[in-house]
Design a protein around this motif. Structure first.
Motif, PDB file in Angstrom:
ATOM      1  N   ASN A  51       0.807  -1.222   0.000  1.00  0.00           N
ATOM      2  CA  ASN A  51       0.000   0.000   0.000  1.00  0.00           C
ATOM      3  C   ASN A  51       0.843   1.276   0.000  1.00  0.00           C
ATOM      4  O   ASN A  51       0.348   2.349   0.351  1.00  0.00           O
ATOM      5  N   GLY A  52       2.106   1.155  -0.396  1.00  0.00           N
ATOM      6  CA  GLY A  52       2.958   2.330  -0.535  1.00  0.00           C
ATOM      7  C   GLY A  52       3.485   2.928   0.744  1.00  0.00           C
ATOM      8  O   GLY A  52       4.131   3.975   0.722  1.00  0.00           O
ATOM      9  N   ARG A  53       3.239   2.268   1.882  1.00  0.00           N
ATOM     10  CA  ARG A  53       3.618   2.861   3.159  1.00  0.00           C
ATOM     11  C   ARG A  53       5.051   2.499   3.534  1.00  0.00           C
ATOM     12  O   ARG A  53       5.377   1.339   3.772  1.00  0.00           O
ATOM     13  N   LEU A  54       5.911   3.501   3.595  1.00  0.00           N
ATOM     14  CA  LEU A  54       7.295   3.320   4.012  1.00  0.00           C
ATOM     15  C   LEU A  54       7.382   3.572   5.516  1.00  0.00           C
ATOM     16  O   LEU A  54       7.395   4.723   5.967  1.00  0.00           O
ATOM     17  N   ASN A  55       7.412   2.484   6.287  1.00  0.00           N
ATOM     18  CA  ASN A  55       7.545   2.624   7.734  1.00  0.00           C
ATOM     19  C   ASN A  55       9.015   2.787   8.096  1.00  0.00           C
ATOM     20  O   ASN A  55       9.896   2.812   7.229  1.00  0.00           O
TER      21      ASN A  55
END
Length: 572
Positions: free
Chosen positions: A370-374
């Motif tokens: 989902n494109g989330r860079l944690n």
């Protein structure tokens, strides 16, 4: 710039803008997007920009004012103002980013963006959780690495997309360069951005401040994308203006042109609908900018400026007629379109793992759910950026390509990934074809969860697939927290759009290559119903499918849904 690549961009004042809608009047009196933004940024009484007009104008500067909706009710009970914060979207033509730019983005995300960064469905970055006092420091720091946020939002031409398929290395470079030229060409020319965010002085001039856009800019947002067949990774038919690259004997011959795509719609408003772009002809490569000007000027002069629900270019085309719009574009471009040339689109996904192009460069595609860079991913990618000598490319599927890697650098990059994120490739086929918008808690338009909820829903759908022997079958699934369709759900084989907390519309029958709209099969239903419907249909698909038949194609052939021939019939 030759005559073939430029036309007169001066606004056509023969079309009077009478009885403007509220947003049009707001733009008209904004002094070319300045408003009172500077004063609002200085107001220390509130975490927001106090003027409602300025909140809308800041979108043209790439900034959305939001609040933490997880805290909204609690803060209301405590008689506190909402937990205001901002989203900043970067303008990144074609999704190409240098290691130096990456390191700056990483630094800013850690300092001001809650130690997270997001890859969007339009190949760029978004900072979330930004406080008002941090807006200028972020934008000025981006400027140091030649990045900006101009026209990343607002009623103008948004960030220009481009296929990032590394299998077409030489060809891709030509098209990516042209996409960057178009992006730089179509952004607003007002100096308001430089005055407000960089502190530049206003310069007096006798030249028009906005020679193309005028005082009211476009009726609504306008999206441009470049596709390189056979890949349709940017979903070219979802663009207001799509350029489909056609190869010649000695490189790039030109582009087939498609107009009128758009995903947004409004529930309970049947006059609104998604639409796929219509193919109208071919232009040589040196006519692309002239074509873009002509197409955008038609929408500028004839788009609906009274009803924002029907102000996108797709409605202008359907109201005026495709033939009329095409003729008007040709008249403004100065030459007719040539006949569209043959092409084939066979995929809208990404090529994962390592790929090698004919020039000997290596490209590593990473799945970013989902494109989330944690923080764990940020750590890994910061270490890669410190040794990487190529570029980073963002995909329209919210993934990331470490591109242009020298053969001798592959081992170092693999070692970094193994240290920080050893499970980077352990994603199912279903998850590799899934997209979700941000939705709650930051998006003010969201009616339901999307990014935070989709992974758990996929766990349950994967169980159904496994029970039916379909775990290796690629199926596109997209979820959006509202009907606006930022995740392009209306062309997915399985689409979900939020209606209320825990409730979604379920759509089936989209084209696996992004070539066909889907149709609603259940309205305003919860997870139990969604899984019940999918369990029944996926079992049928496993039993009755034909060799090589995609799930979306099966639902139409089996009579589960009727094919949507045109967007106008989407709600029938």
């Amino acid at each position: 710039m030759t005559d073939a690549t430029a036309i007169d961009r001066t606004r056509d004042l023969s079309q009077p803008l009478e009885r403007l809608g509220p947003d049009e009047s707001m733009k008209d009196r904004s002094n070319y997007l300045r408003g009172t933004i500077t004063d609002g940024l200085l107001d220390q009484i509130t975490g927001a920009v106090p003027s409602a007009d300025d909140v809308k104008l800041m979108k043209f500067h790439g900034i959305y004012q939001q609040d933490d909706r997880d805290l909204r009710d609690e803060r209301r009970r405590q008689k506190l103002e909402p937990a205001f914060q901002f989203m900043i979207r970067v303008r990144l033509p074609g999704g190409v980013c240098t290691p130096a730019q990456w390191l700056k983005l990483d630094e800013l995300a850690r300092s001001y963006g809650g130690e997270t960064l997001r890859i969007t469905t339009r190949q760029t970055f978004q900072f979330h959780w930004v406080l008002k006092d941090s807006l200028r420091p972020i934008i000025q720091a981006l400027h140091e690495t030649l990045l900006d946020t101009i026209a990343a939002c607002g009623d103008d031409s948004r960030g220009v997309m481009c296929t990032v398929d590394p299998q077409s290395s030489r060809f891709h470079a030509e098209v990516a360069t042209l996409a960057k030229r178009v992006s730089d060409h179509v952004i607003p020319k007002t100096r308001a951005y430089h005055e407000i965010w960089y502190g530049n002085e206003r310069v007096a001039t006798s030249e028009p401040e906005e020679p193309f856009y005028g005082r009211t800019y476009l009726p609504r947002k306008f999206k441009i994308g470049f596709a390189l067949p056979p890949s349709n990774d940017i979903d070219v038919y979802a663009q207001d203006l799509g350029f489909i690259a056609i190869a010649g004997k000695e490189g790039l011959a030109g582009f087939n042109v498609a107009i009128g795509g758009g995903m947004g719609r409004t529930d309970q408003a049947p006059e609104t609908y998604p639409r796929l772009a219509s193919l109208i002809g071919f232009v040589p490569a040196d006519r692309v900018i002239a074509c873009a000007d002509a197409v955008m000027s038609v929408q500028r002069d004839y788009g609906d400026r009274k009803d924002r629900q029907r102000a996108r270019f797709k409605y202008t085309i359907d109201d005026k007629g495709l033939d009329w719009v095409k003729a008007e574009i040709e008249q403004r471009m100065g030459v007719p379109f040539k006949s569209a040339r043959p092409f084939e689109l066979t995929s809208n996904g990404d090529s994962y793992g390592w790929n090698i192009t004919p020039d000997g460069r290596h490209h590593r595609t990473l799945i970013i759910e989902n494109g989330r860079l944690n923080l764990k991913l940020l750590d890994a990618l910061r270490d890669i950026a410190r040794v990487h000598r190529g570029t980073f490319r963002l995909t329209a599927n919210q993934n990331l390509i470490v591109a242009g890697v020298q053969a001798e650098d592959r081992a170092a990059i693999d070692a970094i990934l193994a240290e920080h994120f050893p499970e980077i490739d352990n994603f199912s086929i279903l998850r590799r074809n899934a997209i979700a918008c941000v939705a709650l808690p930051t998006c003010g338009l969201a009616m339901a969860e999307s990014e935070r909820y989709l992974p758990s829903l996929l766990d349950k759908i994967e169980t159904i697939l496994a029970e039916n022997g379909l775990s290796d079958e690629p199926i596109t699934i997209r979820m959006s927290g509202c009907p606006n369709g930022c995740s392009r759900p209306y062309i997915a084989e399985i689409g979900l759009t939020g209606r209320a907390p825990g409730k979604y519309n379920l759509y089936l029958g989209g084209g696996f290559h992004g070539e066909r709209l889907n149709r609603m099969v259940r309205e305003n239903v919860g997870e139990a119903t969604i899984l019940e419907v999918l369990a029944e249909l996926l079992a049928r698909y496993a039993r009755e499918r034909q060799p090589g038949e995609h799930f979306g194609d099966f639902t139409i052939r089996a009579g589960i849904v009727c094919e949507v021939i045109e967007g106008r019939f989407f709600n029938d």
